[in-house]
Design a protein around this motif. Sequence first.
Motif, short mmCIF file in Angstrom:
data_model
loop_
_atom_site.label_atom_id
_atom_site.label_comp_id
_atom_site.label_asym_id
_atom_site.label_seq_id
_atom_site.Cartn_x
_atom_site.Cartn_y
_atom_site.Cartn_z
N GLU A 35 -11.96 -4.18 18.47
CA GLU A 35 -10.68 -3.50 18.71
C GLU A 35 -9.67 -4.00 17.70
O GLU A 35 -9.72 -5.16 17.27
CB GLU A 35 -10.17 -3.81 20.13
N VAL A 36 -8.76 -3.10 17.34
CA VAL A 36 -7.71 -3.43 16.37
C VAL A 36 -6.38 -3.12 17.02
O VAL A 36 -6.21 -2.08 17.66
CB VAL A 36 -7.89 -2.61 15.08
N SER A 37 -5.44 -4.04 16.87
CA SER A 37 -4.08 -3.81 17.36
C SER A 37 -3.14 -3.69 16.17
O SER A 37 -3.19 -4.50 15.25
CB SER A 37 -3.64 -4.96 18.27
N LEU A 38 -2.30 -2.68 16.19
CA LEU A 38 -1.30 -2.50 15.14
C LEU A 38 0.08 -2.91 15.63
O LEU A 38 1.07 -2.77 14.93
CB LEU A 38 -1.27 -1.03 14.68
N ILE A 52 -5.93 4.75 9.98
CA ILE A 52 -4.54 4.64 10.44
C ILE A 52 -3.64 5.46 9.53
O ILE A 52 -4.01 5.78 8.39
CB ILE A 52 -4.04 3.17 10.45
N GLU A 53 -2.49 5.77 10.02
CA GLU A 53 -1.49 6.50 9.25
C GLU A 53 -0.40 5.49 8.91
O GLU A 53 0.23 4.92 9.80
CB GLU A 53 -0.94 7.67 10.10
N ALA A 54 -0.20 5.24 7.61
CA ALA A 54 0.77 4.21 7.22
C ALA A 54 2.15 4.81 7.00
O ALA A 54 2.29 5.77 6.23
CB ALA A 54 0.29 3.51 5.95
N ARG A 55 3.13 4.23 7.69
CA ARG A 55 4.52 4.65 7.49
C ARG A 55 5.25 3.56 6.72
O ARG A 55 4.85 2.39 6.76
CB ARG A 55 5.19 4.86 8.86
N ARG A 56 6.35 3.95 6.07
CA ARG A 56 7.10 3.03 5.24
C ARG A 56 7.52 1.77 6.04
O ARG A 56 7.87 1.87 7.20
CB ARG A 56 8.36 3.73 4.72
N GLY A 57 7.43 0.61 5.36
CA GLY A 57 7.88 -0.62 5.99
C GLY A 57 6.72 -1.59 6.20
O GLY A 57 5.61 -1.35 5.74
N PRO A 58 7.00 -2.69 6.91
CA PRO A 58 5.94 -3.67 7.14
C PRO A 58 4.98 -3.19 8.22
O PRO A 58 5.40 -2.57 9.20
CB PRO A 58 6.70 -4.91 7.59
N MET A 59 3.71 -3.43 8.01
CA MET A 59 2.70 -3.11 9.03
C MET A 59 1.81 -4.33 9.23
O MET A 59 1.75 -5.21 8.38
CB MET A 59 1.84 -1.91 8.60
N SER A 60 1.11 -4.33 10.33
CA SER A 60 0.23 -5.47 10.60
C SER A 60 -0.97 -4.99 11.41
O SER A 60 -0.94 -3.94 12.03
CB SER A 60 0.98 -6.55 11.38
N LEU A 93 0.84 -1.20 0.00
CA LEU A 93 0.00 0.00 0.00
C LEU A 93 0.88 1.25 0.00
O LEU A 93 2.02 1.21 0.47
CB LEU A 93 -0.88 0.00 1.25
N PRO A 94 0.33 2.35 -0.51
CA PRO A 94 1.08 3.59 -0.46
C PRO A 94 1.08 4.17 0.95
O PRO A 94 0.24 3.80 1.77
CB PRO A 94 0.31 4.50 -1.42
N ARG A 95 2.00 5.11 1.21
CA ARG A 95 2.03 5.78 2.51
C ARG A 95 0.81 6.69 2.66
O ARG A 95 0.17 7.04 1.68
CB ARG A 95 3.29 6.63 2.62
N GLY A 96 0.54 7.06 3.87
CA GLY A 96 -0.51 8.04 4.10
C GLY A 96 -1.68 7.47 4.85
O GLY A 96 -1.57 6.46 5.55
N ARG A 97 -2.80 8.12 4.69
CA ARG A 97 -3.98 7.76 5.46
C ARG A 97 -4.63 6.51 4.88
O ARG A 97 -4.95 6.46 3.69
CB ARG A 97 -4.96 8.94 5.41
N GLN A 98 -4.78 5.50 5.70
CA GLN A 98 -5.45 4.27 5.28
C GLN A 98 -6.45 3.88 6.35
O GLN A 98 -6.60 4.60 7.34
CB GLN A 98 -4.42 3.14 5.11
N GLU A 99 -7.11 2.75 6.16
CA GLU A 99 -8.00 2.28 7.21
C GLU A 99 -7.95 0.76 7.30
O GLU A 99 -7.69 0.08 6.30
CB GLU A 99 -9.44 2.74 6.97
N VAL A 100 -8.19 0.28 8.51
CA VAL A 100 -8.41 -1.16 8.70
C VAL A 100 -9.92 -1.32 8.74
O VAL A 100 -10.59 -0.67 9.56
CB VAL A 100 -7.76 -1.66 10.00
N VAL A 101 -10.45 -2.16 7.85
CA VAL A 101 -11.91 -2.30 7.78
C VAL A 101 -12.27 -3.78 7.67
O VAL A 101 -11.52 -4.57 7.07
CB VAL A 101 -12.49 -1.48 6.58
N GLY A 102 -13.37 -4.14 8.27
CA GLY A 102 -13.80 -5.54 8.23
C GLY A 102 -15.19 -5.68 8.81
O GLY A 102 -15.92 -4.70 8.96
N VAL A 103 -15.54 -6.93 9.13
CA VAL A 103 -16.86 -7.19 9.68
C VAL A 103 -16.73 -8.02 10.95
O VAL A 103 -15.76 -8.76 11.12
CB VAL A 103 -17.77 -7.95 8.67
N ALA A 104 -17.73 -7.88 11.84
CA ALA A 104 -17.75 -8.66 13.08
C ALA A 104 -19.18 -9.12 13.33
O ALA A 104 -20.13 -8.37 13.06
CB ALA A 104 -17.26 -7.82 14.25
#
Lengths: 422, 213
Positions: free
Chosen positions: A347-350, A377-385, A325-336
């Motif tokens: 709740e989401v843990s990064l 979320i704000e995505a910074r360069r590198g691996p994220m989870s 994904l590119p840097r910048g503003r992103q979101e974690v989205v899903g269903v429960a």
Amino acid sequence: MFRRSGSLGSVPEPAQHGHLSAPCAGQMSVGGALVRVNSRPDMIARRRFLETSGLALLGGLVGRTVGAGEATRTPARELLVHSLRPENLATPIEWFDRLITPTDVFFVRSHFGAPAAAAAPRLRLDGLVGQTLDLGPADLDAMPQVTLTAVLQCSGNGRALSAPRVPGVQWVHGAMGQATWTGVRLRDLLERAEIATGAAHVAFAGRDVAPTPATPSFHRSIPLERALDPSTLVATRMNGDPLTLAHGAPLRLVVPGWAGNHWIKWLQAIHVQSEEASGFFMQTAYRLPRTPVEPGAAVPPENTVPVTTFPLKSIIARPVDGSRLPRGRQEVVGVAFSGEAAIARVEVSLDAGRSWREAALEGEPGLGRWQVFRLPIEARRGPMSAVARATDARGMVQPERATWNPSGYFWNAWHAVGWEVA
Amino acid sequence: MRPARAASLAALGLVAAACAAERPLKSTAPAAAPVAAAAAADAPALEILRNDCRGCHTEDLLRQQRLTEAQWAKVLDKMHRWGAPTEGEDLQVLTANLAASYGRDSGPFAPERLSAEAAADLFRSRPDGALAGGNAVRGLALYGERCAPCHAEDGRGGPLGLNLVGRRSLHRADEFAALVRGGAGRMPGFETTDAEAADLLAYLRSLPNLAGR
């Protein structure tokens, strides 16, 4: 009908693999998995690890760069083929970012394949009733119509993540969806037929025909109490349109909160009876150990109970595991959702479960309904989870690990995804 | 008699062609063995798969499994009790091949993607075209002569032939005719005119779907 058929099989049980359980248990830790993610940016190695940990979807997207803006684009209108004969098609995970799953990308499960469409469909209701019903489409249309929103989920959704592995369609996350369902209440039909003394279960049969006389027919029953629940429908429409053959036309049972195997498609017969349905699909398959067992253990039939409601679960639709994904503003989205209670919180843990942030919820809370969760979320360069966990209205928290069972039903561990920010 | 062999089904050219999108699967054949030799060794297993399994299952359902030999043996035992004719030495050959091809350590299964439109088409009936207007009475006579020996007098299947009642192919006349003419698995093809195929269709469609009765 619903008599025991001549040849009954048994659920194939995996061989014992006790030696696998210890290392797997260690790897199953979400924290452990994500530490590995961060220390090994090599996506393939990480992907392979996540597979053995059973924690994440193995999308075919490794190395694919997702362009800016794609996060909000409509996903491809495609299904994932688990088998063409019989038809078993999964919904791609990217679609689990919305309240309603469109019908044309809604997963399809069948045991014997869709039958020939009925030329003159009838619904028969008989057994322990005062009056047998034999209804055509116009008779059903003339009765009060109900529309509700509910999750349909196959009990085997997530089976591919069972460790040790078990036989069956290897669904990852795609054997679920949410739709609106319209039809008549089963209760209204049962009241019209006048339930007789001794009635305790209601059994259902569709038009799908077993391929040989030795193959058991697909019959399921539900307790009378569940049949009388006002949410149990004989549906004629899905997402506002007449049911398609893939989804059970002309009629399918809708049992909100209960696993998909109760949602009988191509419904043509309802039988009120004193006992649970007999036959393979009630007495051997679609059963869970009465109490949790060691992974890989063989479970004697007398220690099992039929599957009913699906447990608390949350799934991350985006970012897709293994994407870029590119840097910048992103979101974690899903269903429960849960078949047992409404959702209270997601709740989401990064940071691999060390700290948690509460996501915003969309949609109406309710038993057997899903809500969309969203965390900017704000995505910074590198691996994220990211890892998600849901809590229901009773205060029950989604478990970090799923409970292994011989048929791979109801996987509901915390869903973890990893992605690379360019 | 077929020699019992435990080489990999996946080494077979035909299986590989059918699943071109799939990554190469593990083979028990020696690494240096030419593909043709491995394929020859697997031919019996492929024939069993074609004859005994494909009437109900496409290979994708097998390819996604990651099972031990003991698990495969249980699956095949269940299928045998459900009407699959595989037994004896064939059963050993098939079990060993499936375990070698789709075992515990096989790589991840990557499902093929199908457009929603193509998926919807799987469930669509098609116009009868040249096979419209058949005569069920003539179809009954033809059925009794050519089909009943394997598919049973009532059309509901027997040890050698699958159930034909209520099948979706009855509303996909072109597929039906192609199957009757070309055969499949153990079933030979039959020279069949359009009129005869139409009569057979009319007869089979007249048989009631008794599922659940």
